[in-house]
Design an enzyme around this catalytic site. Structure first.
Site, mmCIF file in Angstrom:
data_model
loop_
_atom_site.group_PDB
_atom_site.id
_atom_site.type_symbol
_atom_site.label_atom_id
_atom_site.label_comp_id
_atom_site.label_asym_id
_atom_site.label_seq_id
_atom_site.Cartn_x
_atom_site.Cartn_y
_atom_site.Cartn_z
ATOM 1 N N ASN A 95 33.284 -17.128 15.676
ATOM 2 C CA ASN A 95 32.987 -16.287 16.843
ATOM 3 C C ASN A 95 32.898 -17.243 18.033
ATOM 4 O O ASN A 95 31.939 -17.998 18.152
ATOM 5 C CB ASN A 95 31.651 -15.584 16.580
ATOM 6 C CG ASN A 95 31.302 -14.605 17.676
ATOM 7 O OD1 ASN A 95 31.970 -14.556 18.715
ATOM 8 N ND2 ASN A 95 30.245 -13.853 17.462
ATOM 9 N N ARG B 3 36.428 -13.259 15.456
ATOM 10 C CA ARG B 3 35.886 -12.067 16.113
ATOM 11 C C ARG B 3 36.423 -12.010 17.542
ATOM 12 O O ARG B 3 36.337 -12.982 18.283
ATOM 13 C CB ARG B 3 34.369 -12.149 16.149
ATOM 14 C CG ARG B 3 33.781 -10.980 16.893
ATOM 15 C CD ARG B 3 32.312 -11.181 17.167
ATOM 16 N NE ARG B 3 31.817 -10.027 17.902
ATOM 17 C CZ ARG B 3 30.816 -10.068 18.735
ATOM 18 N NH1 ARG B 3 30.187 -11.195 18.965
ATOM 19 N NH2 ARG B 3 30.432 -8.988 19.363
ATOM 20 N N HIS C 63 30.526 -3.548 19.605
ATOM 21 C CA HIS C 63 29.749 -3.644 18.358
ATOM 22 C C HIS C 63 30.397 -2.843 17.221
ATOM 23 O O HIS C 63 29.731 -2.451 16.264
ATOM 24 C CB HIS C 63 28.308 -3.079 18.522
ATOM 25 C CG HIS C 63 27.463 -3.807 19.492
ATOM 26 N ND1 HIS C 63 26.587 -3.140 20.334
ATOM 27 C CD2 HIS C 63 27.333 -5.109 19.775
ATOM 28 C CE1 HIS C 63 25.954 -4.022 21.087
ATOM 29 N NE2 HIS C 63 26.397 -5.226 20.769
ATOM 30 N N ARG D 158 20.998 -5.936 30.682
ATOM 31 C CA ARG D 158 21.970 -4.988 31.252
ATOM 32 C C ARG D 158 21.298 -3.655 31.558
ATOM 33 O O ARG D 158 20.455 -3.192 30.779
ATOM 34 C CB ARG D 158 23.120 -4.739 30.267
ATOM 35 C CG ARG D 158 23.991 -5.947 30.083
ATOM 36 C CD ARG D 158 25.036 -5.707 29.014
ATOM 37 N NE ARG D 158 25.026 -6.788 28.054
ATOM 38 C CZ ARG D 158 25.589 -6.743 26.854
ATOM 39 N NH1 ARG D 158 26.196 -5.666 26.446
ATOM 40 N NH2 ARG D 158 25.526 -7.773 26.059
ATOM 41 N N GLU E 172 28.233 -8.545 10.453
ATOM 42 C CA GLU E 172 29.565 -8.508 11.052
ATOM 43 C C GLU E 172 30.475 -9.560 10.432
ATOM 44 O O GLU E 172 31.669 -9.340 10.263
ATOM 45 C CB GLU E 172 29.450 -8.733 12.571
ATOM 46 C CG GLU E 172 28.834 -7.517 13.269
ATOM 47 C CD GLU E 172 28.222 -7.839 14.611
ATOM 48 O OE1 GLU E 172 27.193 -8.548 14.625
ATOM 49 O OE2 GLU E 172 28.737 -7.396 15.641
#
Ligand code: AMP
Length: 404
Positions: free
Chosen positions: A13, A96, A185, A246, A389
């Protein structure tokens, strides 16, 4: 084809200045080694862990991603602390990728065409896709004969219904500029929804599941028959819930209004809404939920508001998706907050009595473990499922490489 029967997969990743890695033995899905290279292009730091624990965690020169990749391979094959004897044992590398946009509907073997597609999508994923390409190219240099696969965060959401996928703005923006909802996600929502069906002993095709990925970045999905029907993130991961830094969904005219009032460039406003908003801005303490919960317990009013905002946004999306789906068979909590925040799960579920949700408070008293927390008489089964993941990426990578 090399790697066909090799069941060891390296999952990577790549961030702009970081590279997370995990080496997985697919025979038993065990993690042979994992770690993180940080501050690439700056002062450089790397750690390396095996089943025995942390082998090293040290400052080290990491001038670029290529050097970081080489050091990862060196660590994995080191005579003393390595977990494989040579890099030939790595059957494939799974990368990823955050933005698969309008081009990719599934995970893909890396080819020149696939790379070109990821490059084309840099406009939609300006923060992530260019660095993912750096990762892909660096690995091709270090492991030139090993197949690579890309797994996108967005592909699980490509099945979203048109009424969820598009914004209610003139079609030209979707048709000409690809402005639509892509979500994020996806690999996590896919993993936990599949795992949930498995734990229920049922075919996902017959289930409606609401998956809540609540971490530093948060999103909730409505999964119908094993496919994503709707998700809370949009064109970018800024839409949806209130997150660590955020703001989540807000009236879009807030942007033009701030611009008109302050003259702040739109890019800076976006930056403010992405990196300096959310729980961090409201609490004025931190974007980390643990710090906020602690401050709230000490009587801090702004921390209390931040926490209530988070709870409200989780409840709103679950309520909305329950209404969209018509009925809900199961709900899943995952990621840092979802897996660990006992109080948040309890408070959210306490409000969902109207849709028949009951949780068992004893069972809910758990952190970071796979547990069913459904209470007696509940019409909806509720699970805590730690996301994985990396395993999902490794499984896709294995399937693609084995089919070569
Ligand atoms: P993630 O992005 O999935 O790593 O999640 C990070 C978020 O999980 C942060 O807001 C953390 O505060 C939160 N988190 C991690 N551990 C706990 C915990 N034990 N209790 C509450 N929140 C936690």
């Amino acid at each position: 084809m090399k790697g066909k029967n090799n069941m060891i997969i390296l999952v990577v990743n790549t961030g702009s200045s970081s590279l997370k890695y995990q080496l997985i033995n697919m025979d038993d899905e065990s993690v042979l080694a994992k770690g993180l290279c940080e501050r690439i292009g700056e002062d450089g730091h790397m750690n390396y862990k095996t089943e025995a624990g942390t082998v090293f965690d040290k400052d080290i020169a990491l001038p670029d991603h290529g050097v970081a990749m080489q050091l990862v391979i060196d660590a994995l094959t080191d005579k003393e602390h390595g977990v494989i004897s040579s890099m030939d044992e790595i059957g494939a590398v799974g990368h990823r990728i955050v933005q698969g946009g309008y081009i990719f509907d599934k995970s893909e073997l890396i080819t020149d065409e696939v790379e070109a597609g990821i490059e084309e999508l840099c406009t939609l994923g300006p923060l992530h896709n260019p660095t993912a390409l750096l990762g892909i190219r660096a690995f091709k240099k270090v492991l030139p004969n090993t197949p690579g696969v890309v797994v996108f965060d967005t592909t699980f959401h490509r099945t979203m219904a048109d009424e969820c996928k598009y914004y209610a703005i003139p079609w030209v923006y979707a048709e000409k500029y690809h402005v639509q909802r892509y979500g994020a996600h996806g690999t996590s929502h896919r993993y936990v929804s599949e795992r949930c069906a498995e734990l229920m002993g049922q075919d996902p095709a017959g289930l409606n599941i609401i998956t809540c990925h609540l971490g530093n970045g948060s999103s909730i999905s409505a999964v119908k028959g094993g496919k994503c029907y709707d998700t809370s993130m949009g064109l970018t991961p800024l839409e949806g819930l209130v997150m660590g830094t955020r703001c989540g969904s807000i009236d879009p005219t807030v942007v033009s209004f701030i611009y008109e009032q302050t003259g702040m460039p739109v890019k800076e406003i976006t930056d403010m809404m992405t990196k300096k908003s959310g729980l961090l801005a409201v609490s004025e303490i931190s974007g980390d939920c643990r710090d906020i919960t602690k401050a709230e317990a000490e009587g801090n009013k702004k921390a209390h508001i931040a926490r209530e905002m988070l709870l409200r946004s989780v409840k709103r999306f679950i309520g909305a998706y329950a209404a969209e789906l018509g009925h809900v068979d199961a709900m899943v909590f995952t990621a840092g907050i979802g897996e660990n925040d006992i109080e948040l799960r309890e408070k959210v579920c306490d409000n969902l009595g109207f849709m028949g949700v009951v949780i068992d408070k004893e069972k809910n008293n758990c952190r970071g473990k796979e547990v069913e927390i459904t209470g007696e008489g509940s019409k909806v089964r509720v699970f805590v499922i730690p996301t994985n993941e990396e395993l999902m990426i490794a499984k896709d990578t294995q399937a693609i490489v084995e089919a070569l």
